[in-house]
Write an enzyme that holds these catalytic residues in place. Structure first.
Site, mmCIF file in Angstrom:
data_model
loop_
_atom_site.group_PDB
_atom_site.id
_atom_site.type_symbol
_atom_site.label_atom_id
_atom_site.label_comp_id
_atom_site.label_asym_id
_atom_site.label_seq_id
_atom_site.Cartn_x
_atom_site.Cartn_y
_atom_site.Cartn_z
ATOM 1 N N CYS A 1 0.834 -1.212 0.089
ATOM 2 C CA CYS A 1 0.063 0.005 -0.117
ATOM 3 C C CYS A 1 0.823 1.466 0.001
ATOM 4 O O CYS A 1 1.896 1.468 0.707
ATOM 5 C CB CYS A 1 -1.045 0.042 1.272
ATOM 6 N N HIS B 1 3.427 -7.498 13.971
ATOM 7 C CA HIS B 1 2.597 -7.326 12.883
ATOM 8 C C HIS B 1 3.346 -7.196 11.670
ATOM 9 O O HIS B 1 4.432 -6.513 11.866
ATOM 10 C CB HIS B 1 1.309 -6.088 13.054
ATOM 11 N N GLU C 1 3.126 -5.344 8.988
ATOM 12 C CA GLU C 1 3.601 -4.053 8.862
ATOM 13 C C GLU C 1 4.702 -3.681 9.413
ATOM 14 O O GLU C 1 5.482 -2.880 8.895
ATOM 15 C CB GLU C 1 2.230 -3.033 8.689
ATOM 16 N N THR D 1 -0.183 1.959 10.055
ATOM 17 C CA THR D 1 -1.003 2.711 9.440
ATOM 18 C C THR D 1 -2.526 2.361 9.747
ATOM 19 O O THR D 1 -3.625 3.186 9.728
ATOM 20 C CB THR D 1 -1.140 2.850 8.133
ATOM 21 N N CYS E 1 -3.048 6.709 7.872
ATOM 22 C CA CYS E 1 -3.669 6.295 6.710
ATOM 23 C C CYS E 1 -5.152 6.996 6.535
ATOM 24 O O CYS E 1 -5.830 6.745 7.521
ATOM 25 C CB CYS E 1 -3.834 4.885 6.714
ATOM 26 N N SER F 1 -5.643 -5.820 12.588
ATOM 27 C CA SER F 1 -5.425 -4.772 13.402
ATOM 28 C C SER F 1 -6.624 -3.411 13.262
ATOM 29 O O SER F 1 -7.282 -3.076 14.258
ATOM 30 C CB SER F 1 -4.330 -3.830 13.283
ATOM 31 N N ASN F 2 -6.878 -3.004 11.996
ATOM 32 C CA ASN F 2 -7.806 -1.911 11.923
ATOM 33 C C ASN F 2 -9.177 -2.282 12.283
ATOM 34 O O ASN F 2 -10.087 -1.703 12.799
ATOM 35 C CB ASN F 2 -7.830 -1.629 10.254
ATOM 36 N N SER G 1 -10.040 -4.745 5.203
ATOM 37 C CA SER G 1 -9.688 -6.049 4.371
ATOM 38 C C SER G 1 -11.037 -6.879 3.970
ATOM 39 O O SER G 1 -10.986 -7.910 3.435
ATOM 40 C CB SER G 1 -8.548 -6.757 5.117
#
Length: 406
Positions: free
Chosen positions: A157, A185, A187, A250, A288, A318-319, A379
């Site tokens: 991303c 994680h 990322e 993010t 983000c 996570s989000n 996602s």
């Protein structure tokens, strides 16, 4: 390692692709069939509301696939079209959604095996195609794949790449990168690989511990024990906390990232004074847009009168977890599920409470009229959200019939 120079070199390689293969029209039908939903689109057009029987569904005004996820999945589909017979690997889940990753398996995309937390690249050979997921990959993984002669398809991303640029700037100017994220994680692992000296903090509590140490109110041994595994090799808190730049994973909670940034700015202002602050603290802007939009929409939704909140997304997303945190913080009964199949049989749901393992909740839907809020992580395809709504409505109808019979 000069990560900037390596990236420039990799980006000019004939075996590297980060823009897709110009096959968007060829894969559009497959993507629409697998992930889009006419029902969800109609609910959007109806003010994000659906009424059926005793149930009113309220959708958040921003939810589901973000642009970065759509891009990553589309490029993965294009990759299979472009390389119909070649062996294709992916270094991790393309995104944190089980149905999307299952579709890739059906397309004969191989996942790099993991043994005791370590990826095993021994099966990857020269000429193989390797997809880097939306979260990115560590610079060491990229280097290995490049040296092995693989064709690298990079779906990272752009917002994640922006964070990498930030920590590289920290490194260039001899600042320690304090990364707000989850240390294991994908990322955060990737971001830290582009940093020089770094420290990962999970939340405001850990950030406060670091700031206390900066102000001389901490124990070195206890500090190193607390942050073992969350720092760069050879990290020295007495040396490496005098110049700090803040970055983030993010998908973390926007408000907490901002609080952490302000906390470090206040701490370094107190420690070094206003004249020298810019020599010790770097401001940041790596939140983000899609994460922020979904969190803002969730805050708006939980301001409404809701009987129940359903949050849909991968359990390792996570989000999605942070969306669930927002509902819990408002005291709204809520469940986090990753698929429609978690609902039923009977008036029950298998869900994951915050910080806990899966558990079965029964009875799930109460009697009487219901206002159910629904959101999904970045996602989660609309098709999955549609499946959840269908199950909820079927369950509510069955409950109404049972109540009338009784």
């Amino acid at each position: 390692m000069d990560t900037r120079a390596f990236k420039r070199s990799l980006h000019h390689s004939e075996r590297y692709n980060r823009r897709g293969f110009g096959r968007a029209e060829e894969v559009a039908g497959s993507l629409e069939q697998a992930y889009q939903s006419e029902l969800i689109q109609s609910i959007r057009e109806n003010g994000y509301e659906l009424r059926e029987g005793r149930v009113t569904i309220r959708l958040a005004e921003a939810f589901g696939f973000c642009w970065g996820v759509e891009r990553a999945v589309a490029i993965a589909y294009e990759t299979r079209r472009h390389y119909p017979t070649e062996r294709i690997w992916i270094t991790n889940e393309i995104i944190h959604n089980p149905s999307v990753n299952a579709h890739l398996v059906e397309m004969n995309v191989l996942f790099i095996p993991v043994e005791e937390g370590v990826k095993d690249f021994s099966g990857v050979e020269s000429g193989d195609v390797v997809i880097l997921p939306a979260f990115g990959a560590t610079v060491q993984e990229m280097q290995l794949l490049n040296e092995r002669g693989c064709h690298i398809v990079d779906t990272t991303c752009p917002w994640v790449s922006k964070v990498w640029n930030s920590v590289e700037r920290h490194k260039k100017n001899s600042f320690t990168s304090v990364i707000h994220g989850k240390v294991k994680h994908e990322e955060t692992l990737a971001t830290s690989s582009f940093a020089g000296t770094y420290l990962v903090v999970l939340d405001l509590e850990e950030a406060q511990l670091v700031c206390d140490y900066i102000l001389g109110n901490g124990n070195r041994e206890a500090f190193l024990k607390r942050f073992a595994g969350a720092t760069s090799p050879g990290f020295d808190p007495d040396r490496d906390l005098s110049r700090i730049g803040v970055a983030n994973q993010t998908t973390m909670l926007k408000s907490e990232t901002e609080d952490i940034g302000r906390l470090f700015e206040r701490t370094l202002l107190r420690r070094y004074g206003p004249t020298d602050l810019n020599d010790h603290f770097l401001a940041f802007n790596t939140i983000c847009d899609a994460t922020q939009e979904r969190q803002d929409a969730m805050f708006s939704l939980v301001d409404e009168p809701l009987d129940l909140m359903v949050v849909i997304g991968g359990y390792n997303s996570s989000n999605t977890t942070h969306l669930q945190e927002i509902a819990v913080s408002r005291g709204i009964p809520s469940v986090h599920i990753d698929a429609p199949e978690r609902i039923g049989p009977g008036n029950a749901v298998e869900h994951k409470p915050l910080g806990q393992d899966l558990e079965r909740l029964e009875p799930f839907l109460p009697e009487g009229d219901l206002r159910i809020g629904i959101t999904s992580g970045a996602s989660t395809p609309d098709r999955v959200v549609e499946g959840v709504i269908d199950r909820l409505l079927q369950l509510a109808e069955a409950g109404q019939i049972a109540a009338e019979i009784a």
